[in-house]
Design an enzyme around this catalytic site. Structure first.
Site, PDB file in Angstrom:
ATOM      1  N   LYS A 163       1.043  15.880 -10.249  1.00 16.51           N
ATOM      2  CA  LYS A 163       0.752  15.650  -8.829  1.00 16.51           C
ATOM      3  C   LYS A 163       1.853  14.796  -8.196  1.00 16.51           C
ATOM      4  CE  LYS A 163      -2.227  12.290  -7.617  1.00 16.51           C
ATOM      5  NZ  LYS A 163      -1.704  11.356  -6.612  1.00 16.51           N
ATOM      6  N   ASN A 164       2.267  13.750  -8.884  1.00 19.74           N
ATOM      7  CA  ASN A 164       3.182  12.784  -8.259  1.00 19.74           C
ATOM      8  C   ASN A 164       4.640  13.221  -8.319  1.00 19.74           C
ATOM      9  OD1 ASN A 164       0.932  11.370  -7.664  1.00 19.74           O
ATOM     10  ND2 ASN A 164       1.225   9.777  -9.226  1.00 19.74           N
ATOM     11  N   ARG A 201      -1.922   9.142   1.382  1.00 23.66           N
ATOM     12  CA  ARG A 201      -0.823   8.186   1.595  1.00 23.66           C
ATOM     13  C   ARG A 201       0.521   8.838   1.381  1.00 23.66           C
ATOM     14  NH1 ARG A 201      -0.303   3.512   1.829  1.00 23.66           N
ATOM     15  NH2 ARG A 201       1.550   3.514   0.523  1.00 23.66           N
ATOM     16  N   CYS A 212      -5.658   1.378   0.892  1.00 24.50           N
ATOM     17  CA  CYS A 212      -6.724   2.207   0.317  1.00 24.50           C
ATOM     18  C   CYS A 212      -7.459   1.305  -0.662  1.00 24.50           C
ATOM     19  CB  CYS A 212      -6.125   3.427  -0.376  1.00 24.50           C
ATOM     20  SG  CYS A 212      -5.145   2.973  -1.769  1.00 24.50           S
ATOM     21  N   ARG A 225      -0.932  -1.647   0.052  1.00 28.41           N
ATOM     22  CA  ARG A 225       0.104  -0.600  -0.064  1.00 28.41           C
ATOM     23  C   ARG A 225       0.995  -0.559   1.174  1.00 28.41           C
ATOM     24  NH1 ARG A 225      -2.565   4.420  -3.140  1.00 28.41           N
ATOM     25  NH2 ARG A 225      -0.423   4.769  -3.758  1.00 28.41           N
ATOM     26  N   ILE A 240       4.605  -0.569   3.381  1.00 29.39           N
ATOM     27  CA  ILE A 240       5.802   0.280   3.192  1.00 29.39           C
ATOM     28  C   ILE A 240       7.054  -0.418   3.688  1.00 29.39           C
ATOM     29  CG2 ILE A 240       4.535   2.472   3.291  1.00 29.39           C
ATOM     30  CD1 ILE A 240       5.635   2.699   6.221  1.00 29.39           C
ATOM     31  N   LEU A 279       9.356  -1.732   2.098  1.00 30.45           N
ATOM     32  CA  LEU A 279      10.570  -1.385   1.326  1.00 30.45           C
ATOM     33  C   LEU A 279      11.107  -0.016   1.751  1.00 30.45           C
ATOM     34  CD1 LEU A 279       9.536  -2.725  -2.192  1.00 30.45           C
ATOM     35  CD2 LEU A 279      11.074  -3.777  -0.514  1.00 30.45           C
ATOM     36  N   ASP A 300      -1.692   3.772 -13.549  1.00 31.36           N
ATOM     37  CA  ASP A 300      -2.653   4.870 -13.347  1.00 31.36           C
ATOM     38  C   ASP A 300      -3.494   5.135 -14.588  1.00 31.36           C
ATOM     39  OD1 ASP A 300      -0.494   6.878 -11.177  1.00 31.36           O
ATOM     40  OD2 ASP A 300      -1.680   5.078 -10.830  1.00 31.36           O
ATOM     41  N   VAL A 332       0.658  -4.182 -11.018  1.00 33.25           N
ATOM     42  CA  VAL A 332       1.267  -3.307 -10.005  1.00 33.25           C
ATOM     43  C   VAL A 332       0.478  -3.290  -8.697  1.00 33.25           C
ATOM     44  CG1 VAL A 332       1.992  -0.933  -9.498  1.00 33.25           C
ATOM     45  CG2 VAL A 332       2.344  -1.898 -11.785  1.00 33.25           C
ATOM     46  N   ARG A 362      -8.698  15.284  -6.172  1.00 30.64           N
ATOM     47  CA  ARG A 362      -7.358  15.090  -5.598  1.00 30.64           C
ATOM     48  C   ARG A 362      -6.280  15.194  -6.666  1.00 30.64           C
ATOM     49  NH1 ARG A 362      -6.615   9.811  -2.330  1.00 30.64           N
ATOM     50  NH2 ARG A 362      -4.576  10.782  -2.292  1.00 30.64           N
TER      51      ARG A 362
HETATM   52  C1  EPZ Z   1       2.995   6.019  -6.565  1.00 32.93           C
HETATM   53  O1  EPZ Z   1       2.406   5.356  -5.458  1.00 32.93           O
HETATM   54  C2  EPZ Z   1       1.928   6.960  -7.100  1.00 32.93           C
HETATM   55  N1  EPZ Z   1       1.561   7.924  -6.071  1.00 32.93           N
HETATM   56  C3  EPZ Z   1       0.698   6.148  -7.527  1.00 32.93           C
HETATM   57  O2  EPZ Z   1      -0.231   7.058  -8.098  1.00 32.93           O
HETATM   58  C4  EPZ Z   1       1.129   5.157  -8.609  1.00 32.93           C
HETATM   59  O3  EPZ Z   1       0.012   4.365  -8.977  1.00 32.93           O
HETATM   60  C5  EPZ Z   1       2.247   4.259  -8.061  1.00 32.93           C
HETATM   61  O4  EPZ Z   1       3.352   5.085  -7.605  1.00 32.93           O
HETATM   62  C6  EPZ Z   1       2.785   3.290  -9.100  1.00 32.93           C
HETATM   63  O5  EPZ Z   1       3.238   3.979 -10.198  1.00 32.93           O
HETATM   64  C7  EPZ Z   1       2.397   8.972  -5.828  1.00 32.93           C
HETATM   65  O6  EPZ Z   1       3.445   9.110  -6.428  1.00 32.93           O
HETATM   66  C8  EPZ Z   1       1.946   9.946  -4.787  1.00 32.93           C
HETATM   67  P1  EPZ Z   1       4.607   2.032  -5.215  1.00 32.93           P
HETATM   68  P2  EPZ Z   1       3.332   4.468  -4.473  1.00 32.93           P
HETATM   69  O7  EPZ Z   1       5.291   2.125  -3.903  1.00 32.93           O
HETATM   70  O8  EPZ Z   1       4.649   5.104  -4.284  1.00 32.93           O
HETATM   71  C9  EPZ Z   1       3.832  -2.351  -3.640  1.00 32.93           C
HETATM   72  C10 EPZ Z   1      -2.303   8.069  -8.380  1.00 32.93           C
HETATM   73  O9  EPZ Z   1      -3.393   7.693  -8.848  1.00 32.93           O
HETATM   74  N2  EPZ Z   1       4.740  -2.010  -2.548  1.00 32.93           N
HETATM   75  O10 EPZ Z   1       5.419   2.037  -6.469  1.00 32.93           O
HETATM   76  O11 EPZ Z   1       2.524   4.150  -3.251  1.00 32.93           O
HETATM   77  C11 EPZ Z   1       2.512  -1.622  -3.499  1.00 32.93           C
HETATM   78  O12 EPZ Z   1       1.657  -2.309  -2.591  1.00 32.93           O
HETATM   79  C12 EPZ Z   1      -1.517   7.188  -7.451  1.00 32.93           C
HETATM   80  O13 EPZ Z   1      -1.759   9.184  -8.654  1.00 32.93           O
HETATM   81  C13 EPZ Z   1       5.088  -2.994  -1.645  1.00 32.93           C
HETATM   82  O14 EPZ Z   1       4.646  -4.128  -1.750  1.00 32.93           O
HETATM   83  O15 EPZ Z   1       3.494   3.148  -5.358  1.00 32.93           O
HETATM   84  C14 EPZ Z   1       1.994  -1.616  -4.907  1.00 32.93           C
HETATM   85  O16 EPZ Z   1       1.340  -2.851  -5.151  1.00 32.93           O
HETATM   86  C15 EPZ Z   1      -2.214   5.866  -7.219  1.00 32.93           C
HETATM   87  N3  EPZ Z   1       5.910  -2.677  -0.595  1.00 32.93           N
HETATM   88  C16 EPZ Z   1       3.265  -1.524  -5.748  1.00 32.93           C
HETATM   89  O17 EPZ Z   1       4.345  -1.890  -4.888  1.00 32.93           O
HETATM   90  C17 EPZ Z   1       6.421  -1.419  -0.433  1.00 32.93           C
HETATM   91  O18 EPZ Z   1       7.178  -1.195   0.519  1.00 32.93           O
HETATM   92  C18 EPZ Z   1       3.541  -0.131  -6.290  1.00 32.93           C
HETATM   93  O19 EPZ Z   1       3.666   0.712  -5.171  1.00 32.93           O
HETATM   94  C19 EPZ Z   1       6.053  -0.414  -1.366  1.00 32.93           C
HETATM   95  C20 EPZ Z   1       5.220  -0.735  -2.410  1.00 32.93           C
END
Ligand code: EPZ
Length: 423
Positions: free
Chosen positions: A22-23, A94, A118, A123, A125, A127, A310, A332, A402
């Site tokens: 999925k990801n 998202r 969520c 979460r 953005i 960055l 995950d 995380v 999902r």
């Molecule tokens: C991806 O989410 C995955 N989703 C998530 O899978 C997965 O848990 C996550 O990466 C971590 O591996 C998809 O790929 C669609 P992140 P993403 O940005 O990109 C913080 C599932 O169950 N952060 O690496 O949203 C954030 O709040 C889902 O399949 C900031 O603080 O994850 C989080 O605490 C759930 N500022 C951490 O980083 C930012 O600008 C990881 O987020 C961006 C992120």
């Protein structure tokens, strides 16, 4: 709302085939917007999130020929007719934010309603936005708070970007924007997940020039144009880890097909610490929980290649019933213990303090009515249902739809007694 009824199961036996990730498929579908030519994406999992992404791309002007029953999606975006993502689709997923890069690269503007937090965390953005600004994108101040995020750019210019946290989504957005920028972009402290490597492979086949995907430093040399390609999606390492856990928690013996062992090194190592026998054969990965006593181990989630967040809740299902106490630390996401209350309804007696959970282990869980609080917590509750006395009723299973393709059929193929009941 639909529910799963899960009975206590005999040790799982047999074989299961893992679906496409999925990801990986979600960013790759977004990346198909970067060319006006046809992209054919194969081994695509038939999931709700994939369907939402299809609808989102169509709303922007893409022509989608999805044959999800054949696990294939064809996308052709001759012209992007809109650069605004509709709120009703963004709020469902998202990952919609991933289209912001291709929209800016193709049209010079993007309007994205912020998906907001969520269940598992805020979460933010920031960055993603830091990376876009570094490439010359103007983001209207305070946009995204009151209304949608408004971004525009006349000329994308490569730049260096340091990510304060190795965010998966931010790394993907910056890569998908930088591929058509003028000059070179270097992302430092990039996320290293295999799904990012799959995205980079897809883009390089389209004519992009990306080096270092899968390491903490990714270098992208911008090009003029990208062309259409066909691509096979990598197997879903989180689904694979979920089924590995199902064999160990039921003391079973299963064969997992379509799995890349390098992508599941952390879960493999931790399950071996618990006493599982895991080895590769020509057909796939054999996972046995029926050889040694299954004992507990401690888990700390980290960005890849660390233990994946995950799989934190599915692994905690095993720790609730394995021999001995254990500690789980979630580094995380700031709020990813909602499943603990559901496990405790079944008798797990887990305590949490901040991002730390203490699991006493050795519990004989009792079937109960429980609620899936997110996609992975839902999967974890199926695992506890497989070993709890009696019947476990899992509701809010739309979360599971999902991210897990044919979940009930795959578990039934291994001998589990699970039925789906629609309200
Ligand atoms: C991806 O989410 C995955 N989703 C998530 O899978 C997965 O848990 C996550 O990466 C971590 O591996 C998809 O790929 C669609 P992140 P993403 O940005 O990109 C913080 C599932 O169950 N952060 O690496 O949203 C954030 O709040 C889902 O399949 C900031 O603080 O994850 C989080 O605490 C759930 N500022 C951490 O980083 C930012 O600008 C990881 O987020 C961006 C992120």
């Amino acid at each position: 709302m639909a529910k799963f009824l899960v009975q206590k199961s005999a040790p799982l036996q047999g074989e299961v085939e893992i679906s496409g990730a999925k990801n990986a498929v979600l960013p790759i579908m977004a990346a198909s917007l970067l060319t006006e030519e046809n992209c054919v994406i194969m081994d695509t999992p038939a999931l709700r999130d994939v369907d939402v992404m299809c609808r989102l791309l169509e709303s922007l002007g893409a022509e989608i020929h999805d044959k999800l029953e054949e696990n294939t999606v064809e996308i052709e975006t001759k012209a992007i007719t809109k650069s605004e993502a509709p709120f009703e689709l963004v709020k469902k997923m998202r990952a919609s934010i991933l289209v912001i890069g291709p929209l800016l690269a193709r049209t010079g503007k993007a309007t994205i309603p912020l998906p907001g937090g969520c269940a598992i965390g805020k979460r933010p953005i920031e960055l993603h936005l830091k990376g876009l600004r570094a490439l010359g994108v103007e983001i209207q101040e305070d946009s995204g708070q009151q209304g949608p995020l408004e971004a525009k750019v006349d000329r994308l210019v490569g730049n260096d970007v340091y990510l304060d946290f190795p965010s998966v989504g931010a790394t993907e957005v910056i890569i998908m924007t930088a591929v058509l920028a003028e000059g070179t972009t270097v992302i430092e402290n990039a996320a290293q997940e295999p799904e990012i490597v799959d995205l980079a492979n897809f883009l390089n086949k389209m004519g992009a020039r990306i080096k270092g995907a899968g390491t903490d430093t990714v270098k992208i040399e911008g090009v003029e144009k990208l062309h259409g390609v066909s691509h096979h999606i990598i197997p879903d390492r989180i689904e694979a880890g979920t089924f590995m856990l199902s064999a160990v928690i039921t003391r079973g013996n299963i064969l997992i097909k379509n799995i890349l062992p390098d992508h599941v090194k952390a879960i493999t190592a931790k399950l071996r610490e618990c006493g599982a026998e895991i080895f590769m054969t020509d057909e796939g990965m054999v996972v046995r929980g029926d050889v040694n006593p299954i004992i507990s181990t401690d888990i700390k989630t980290l960005p890849y290649p660390g233990f994946p967040t995950d799989l934190q809740s599915p692994f905690m299902a095993l720790l609730a019933v394995s021999r001995g106490p254990s500690v789980v630390i979630e580094t995380v996401f700031e709020n990813r213990f909602m499943h603990v209350a559901e496990f405790n309804r079944m008798g797990a007696n887990i305590k949490t303090e901040g991002n730390c959970a203490i699991i006493p282990g050795e519990k004989q869980l009792q079937g109960a009515q429980v609620v899936a609080t997110d996609l992975r917590a839902g999967a974890a509750l199926i695992l506890t249902g497989l070993v709890a006395e009696g019947t476990t009723e899992v509701s809010d299973i739309y979360h599971i739809d999902r991210g897990y393709e044919k979940f009930v059929e795959k578990f039934r193929g291994l001998g589990a007694t699970i039925i789906r009941i629609e309200d």
